[in-house]
Design a protein around this motif. Sequence first.
Motif, PDB file in Angstrom:
ATOM      1  N   LEU A 131       0.840  -1.196   0.000  1.00  0.00           N
ATOM      2  CA  LEU A 131       0.000   0.000   0.000  1.00  0.00           C
ATOM      3  C   LEU A 131       0.874   1.244   0.000  1.00  0.00           C
ATOM      4  N   ILE A 132       0.559   2.164  -0.884  1.00  0.00           N
ATOM      5  CA  ILE A 132       1.290   3.421  -1.000  1.00  0.00           C
ATOM      6  C   ILE A 132       0.525   4.498  -0.252  1.00  0.00           C
ATOM      7  N   GLU A 133       1.228   5.209   0.608  1.00  0.00           N
ATOM      8  CA  GLU A 133       0.567   6.275   1.368  1.00  0.00           C
ATOM      9  C   GLU A 133      -0.036   7.287   0.403  1.00  0.00           C
ATOM     10  N   THR A 134      -1.328   7.532   0.586  1.00  0.00           N
ATOM     11  CA  THR A 134      -2.071   8.356  -0.358  1.00  0.00           C
ATOM     12  C   THR A 134      -2.728   9.515   0.376  1.00  0.00           C
ATOM     13  N   GLU A 135      -2.488  10.723  -0.103  1.00  0.00           N
ATOM     14  CA  GLU A 135      -3.058  11.916   0.520  1.00  0.00           C
ATOM     15  C   GLU A 135      -4.583  11.873   0.487  1.00  0.00           C
ATOM     16  N   ALA A 136      -5.197  12.213   1.601  1.00  0.00           N
ATOM     17  CA  ALA A 136      -6.656  12.329   1.738  1.00  0.00           C
ATOM     18  C   ALA A 136      -7.363  10.985   1.816  1.00  0.00           C
ATOM     19  N   ALA A 137      -6.628   9.874   1.848  1.00  0.00           N
ATOM     20  CA  ALA A 137      -7.264   8.569   2.005  1.00  0.00           C
ATOM     21  C   ALA A 137      -7.622   8.335   3.470  1.00  0.00           C
TER      22      ALA A 137
END
Length: 251
Positions: free
Chosen positions: A147-153
């Motif tokens: 999992l890639i850290e994703t803004e606003a998730a």
Amino acid sequence: MNSVRIRLLILALAPMVLLMPLMLFLGMTRWTADYDEVLIANVESDLRIAEQYLSRLMVETGDQLQAVAGSVEFAQTPPGGVDAFFADKRAALGLDFLYYLPRGDAAGWPVIDSAAQGQGRTEVDIFPGTALAAISPDLAERARLPLIETEAAVPTDRTVEDRGMVIHSATPVTLPGRDGVLVGGILLNRNLGFIDTINALVYLDAGAGGARQGTATLFLEDVRVSTNVRLCEDVRALGTRVAAAVRGQVL
């Protein structure tokens, strides 16, 4: 006299001054509503195209398994040659797994239970990593996405998605010496051919003589498991997650 003219001018212009903003407001509201309806209709049409392609792929998978299960070639293949037979058929049919279960071993999944009772069935199932590994370690590795850290998730403690979204099909086998279930399927995680075909079908604009620009993504919950969205030119956004607002409204 000038005062009277000014008053008459004001009386003449007042309705226009008062009504013009109202008319503009009503016109913009109507235009926005009509535009929203067009957008919604386009989205519904695009989703139907994607759904039809997925449905066709599921039907074809079921039909292919049924053909193999009833084939003379399968009936005449000796027990020692079954693995090689399945490997050849799996490659020829574009499947990611294909195997036979004797009727007494056919349990655990609705599609397999249905086939064991004589009715072939195809569904989209979510396989845990352990189930994929039991079929093939390579299959489990293909499904695994960091999992890639994703803004606003939505915040999460998870670091990997190891489940697989699978077109899962099973059909009964009633050949001499073989009474059971033939099971096969297609893994959709990292299946770029699947998602690129959907994208090409959805954004093909035959009427305009060209292709619209757009993207397509397959989500497992809020994780992109197959997509043509790119982080950069040659890197697809696999393992990124959808924004919380989109997850709440759409997914």
